[in-house]
Design a protein around this motif. Sequence first.
Motif, short mmCIF file in Angstrom:
data_model
loop_
_atom_site.label_atom_id
_atom_site.label_comp_id
_atom_site.label_asym_id
_atom_site.label_seq_id
_atom_site.Cartn_x
_atom_site.Cartn_y
_atom_site.Cartn_z
N THR A 282 61.04 32.61 18.57
CA THR A 282 59.71 31.91 19.28
C THR A 282 59.83 30.66 18.28
OG1 THR A 282 58.65 33.29 18.18
CG2 THR A 282 58.70 33.87 20.27
N GLU B 1 55.23 39.56 14.62
CA GLU B 1 55.96 38.53 14.44
C GLU B 1 56.89 38.77 13.16
OE1 GLU B 1 53.66 34.76 13.79
OE2 GLU B 1 53.70 34.65 15.99
N TRP C 275 63.59 41.47 19.83
CA TRP C 275 62.88 40.60 19.27
C TRP C 275 63.56 39.29 20.01
CZ3 TRP C 275 59.05 41.37 15.25
CH2 TRP C 275 59.19 42.44 14.46
N THR D 63 59.66 37.08 17.63
CA THR D 63 58.43 37.96 18.38
C THR D 63 58.90 39.24 18.72
OG1 THR D 63 57.07 36.06 18.57
CG2 THR D 63 56.38 37.85 19.59
#
Length: 234
Positions: free
Chosen positions: A130, A212, A127, A230
């Motif tokens: 973001t 997400e 991940w 993300t």
Amino acid sequence: MKKLFICLTLLLVSLGAVKAQESPVGAWTATSGDITSVLLITPSWFTVTDYRAADFVSTYGGAWQQAGNGETTVAISFNTANPNQVGQNARVPVTMENGQLVTNTAGGGSQRWIRLDDGSGPLAGKWKITARENNGKMNTIPDGPRQTFKILTGTRFQWVAVNLSTGEFFGTGGGTYTFDNGTYTEKIAFFSRDNTRVGAALSFKGKVNGNEWEHSGLSSKGDPIHEVWTKTQE
């Protein structure tokens, strides 16, 4: 640290030779004297970290990909002990015996890695952060070579802040985690910036929507956090 780098490279470059039912994806551990090593493997990325009790020692990692013919390619993206190894590749066999990964060491011996989990779970993967809230506004974090990302398996996590173009390292932390009924809780086992945080447990309200993952709570310093991560396919 060079010995450990070689040992891990032997493992990762040979993942394509391991049978599907013996997938190496997940979390593994090994010990040498008073040093604990933890290896996290997702379908495309890996990290390995050494720590001694509350003291962080080193970490490195990068991407791996099956190349066919029972081989894989590996690109080391960061290495705190040996930065000159960033970008290096290698190909050497590895075996799995009785559920353990067995790798050769530089001195001709072998290293056995014990499985901690099989890499399954709603948060398993890589991940990248973001977005982050600042002064009540959620701000998108521009994509670029300097990144903060997390590797998660079924029970283990590690975040890394690094420049993926240069290998410059800014910090890392990791340990165990749980994700139950919308609550994500981390227990810190190592922290490169401040070893006094080791042993602390941090809980966040979290939810996953597709690729997400949003969570909010307090940082290890007690500061409010509201972030969006993300999931990547890198």
